[in-house]
Design an enzyme around this catalytic site. Structure first.
Site, PDB file in Angstrom:
ATOM      1  N   ASP A   1       0.815  -1.209   0.000  1.00  0.00           N
ATOM      2  CA  ASP A   1       0.000   0.000   0.000  1.00  0.00           C
ATOM      3  C   ASP A   1       0.849   1.260   0.000  1.00  0.00           C
ATOM      4  O   ASP A   1       0.408   2.318  -0.425  1.00  0.00           O
ATOM      5  CB  ASP A   1      -0.928  -0.014   1.217  1.00  0.00           C
ATOM      6  CG  ASP A   1      -1.902   1.153   1.210  1.00  0.00           C
ATOM      7  OD1 ASP A   1      -2.525   1.400   0.160  1.00  0.00           O
ATOM      8  OD2 ASP A   1      -2.035   1.818   2.254  1.00  0.00           O
TER       9      ASP A   1
ATOM     10  N   VAL B   1      -3.555   9.152  -3.598  1.00  0.00           N
ATOM     11  CA  VAL B   1      -2.613   8.855  -4.674  1.00  0.00           C
ATOM     12  C   VAL B   1      -3.288   8.990  -6.037  1.00  0.00           C
ATOM     13  O   VAL B   1      -2.692   9.498  -6.991  1.00  0.00           O
ATOM     14  CB  VAL B   1      -2.034   7.438  -4.503  1.00  0.00           C
ATOM     15  CG1 VAL B   1      -1.222   7.033  -5.733  1.00  0.00           C
ATOM     16  CG2 VAL B   1      -1.148   7.365  -3.264  1.00  0.00           C
TER      17      VAL B   1
ATOM     18  N   LEU C   1      -7.451   5.567   3.153  1.00  0.00           N
ATOM     19  CA  LEU C   1      -7.683   6.611   2.158  1.00  0.00           C
ATOM     20  C   LEU C   1      -6.459   6.912   1.301  1.00  0.00           C
ATOM     21  O   LEU C   1      -6.488   7.843   0.493  1.00  0.00           O
ATOM     22  CB  LEU C   1      -8.130   7.904   2.852  1.00  0.00           C
ATOM     23  CG  LEU C   1      -9.461   7.832   3.596  1.00  0.00           C
ATOM     24  CD1 LEU C   1      -9.699   9.124   4.374  1.00  0.00           C
ATOM     25  CD2 LEU C   1     -10.610   7.600   2.603  1.00  0.00           C
ATOM     26  N   ARG C   2      -5.387   6.128   1.484  1.00  0.00           N
ATOM     27  CA  ARG C   2      -4.177   6.422   0.715  1.00  0.00           C
ATOM     28  C   ARG C   2      -4.436   6.293  -0.780  1.00  0.00           C
ATOM     29  O   ARG C   2      -3.922   7.085  -1.578  1.00  0.00           O
ATOM     30  CB  ARG C   2      -3.041   5.493   1.139  1.00  0.00           C
ATOM     31  CG  ARG C   2      -1.739   5.784   0.398  1.00  0.00           C
ATOM     32  CD  ARG C   2      -0.569   4.958   0.920  1.00  0.00           C
ATOM     33  NE  ARG C   2      -0.049   5.520   2.152  1.00  0.00           N
ATOM     34  CZ  ARG C   2       0.072   4.851   3.290  1.00  0.00           C
ATOM     35  NH1 ARG C   2      -0.332   3.604   3.350  1.00  0.00           N
ATOM     36  NH2 ARG C   2       0.577   5.419   4.357  1.00  0.00           N
ATOM     37  N   ALA C   3      -5.224   5.315  -1.192  1.00  0.00           N
ATOM     38  CA  ALA C   3      -5.504   5.121  -2.618  1.00  0.00           C
ATOM     39  C   ALA C   3      -6.204   6.340  -3.207  1.00  0.00           C
ATOM     40  O   ALA C   3      -5.897   6.759  -4.334  1.00  0.00           O
ATOM     41  CB  ALA C   3      -6.357   3.875  -2.826  1.00  0.00           C
TER      42      ALA C   3
END
Length: 330
Positions: free
Chosen positions: A157, A243, A238-240
């Site tokens: 991730d 990004v 919420l990283r996706a």
């Protein structure tokens, strides 16, 4: 000599991912998985050549933590009143490419530390209450063969984008790749000269893309599409989402657009979600345009572009940097 980035054949998804990560380092690097012989290292060297300092630093598989982050000589503090810092590979990769082959075989703590610096752009070395920090902004490219072991999901991730390379079984595409390689091996200077104009245009567009990043914003339609895609993929956290927004913005900058659109989002979605999807996740409603091009055996390398965010100043402690032994002799 280095094989030109614009001469890569049928590598559009990989090229796009590398360019996006180079435009906005906060994307977090690129993880490239696949079998040997699929041009992973060739693409990394080609990208490094176009970066400001043209550096490619390779992290060896058996590297120690000190080799990676650098070392502090505490004894010099007692003797001279100042701490000597010996730069590691992170310092040497600044403004270039840090290439990590078989990243899945590195110790997890080392990979975690590497990803932390790649995300923050700053390396901090601490020992016995004394610390030193320096800028370490680079394009991180990690490669792996899934048959030799997987990365933990938490580490997967942390890579901003991912590209899965496959063996090519299209006869026409294989012939184009082989012909290009043989032509380069036969006359490297002549081959590079034929691609010189494309390379120069790519470099010119770099600066424009970098400068344009700060001018972009995201409207509600773009945010809604990002949320929809990430929810459908059942991603953690919420990283996706973040990004994907950054990657879409980088793509818009590369193409000279004035706004980030839903189309930009859909074209970067596969690279953002491929390594983050959970079982049972719905497929993306729109396939990545780059993936479609690759399926047709097309290469749009000449139309790609990339850039690099300038480093921000970072505070430093009173440190004397040790010059390499070779430099002293010189």
């Amino acid at each position: 000599m280095v094989f030109p980035f614009t001469a890569l054949v049928a590598q559009t998804p990989l090229q796009q991912a590398l360019l996006l990560a180079a435009v906005d380092l906060s994307i977090g690097g690129v993880l490239v998985s696949g079998p040997r012989g699929t041009a992973k290292s060739t693409a990394a060297r080609a990208l490094a050549e176009l970066l400001p300092e043209g550096k490619l630093v390779t992290l060896p598989l058996g590297a120690s933590e000190e080799q990676l982050i650098g070392t502090l000589d505490i004894q010099s503090a007692l003797r001279d009143g100042g701490v000597k810092f010996s730069p590691g590979l992170l310092a040497k990769a600044h403004l270039g490419v840090l290439y990590v082959d078989e990243v899945n075989l590195l110790p997890n703590p080392l990979v975690d530390q590497l990803l932390d610096v790649a995300a923050s752009g700053v390396n901090i070395v601490e020992r016995d209450g004394i610390s030193h920090r320096h800028d370490a902004r680079f394009v991180l490219i990690g490669t792996m063969n899934p048959e030799e072991g997987e990365l933990r999901p938490q580490l997967l991730d942390r890579f901003g984008l991912a590209v899965e390379m496959r063996n090519c079984f299209d006869a026409d595409v294989r012939q184009r790749i082989v012909k290009a390689r043989l032509a380069f091996d036969l006359d490297p200077r002549g081959f590079r000269a034929r691609h010189q104009d494309e390379q120069a245009k790519l470099i010119e567009r770099i600066h424009a893309a970098r400068a344009a990043l700060a001018s972009f914003d995201f409207d509600d339609a773009v945010h809604a599409r990002v949320s929809e895609l990430c929810i459908a993929a059942h991603v953690d956290g919420l990283r996706a989402d973040i990004v994907m927004l950054r990657a879409a913005r980088a793509l818009a900058a590369l193409e000279g657009s004035t706004v980030v659109t839903v189309a930009h989002v859909e074209r970067v979605a596969d690279a953002v979600l491929q390594h983050r999807k959970h079982e049972g996740a719905a497929s993306s409603p729109s396939r990545n345009d780059a993936t479609r091009d690759a399926a047709k055996g097309e290469s749009n390398a000449g139309e790609s572009d990339w850039g690099y965010m300038p480093p921000e100043p970072a505070g430093t402690a009173k440190v004397k940097q040790v010059r390499p032994l070779a430099a002293k002799k010189a």
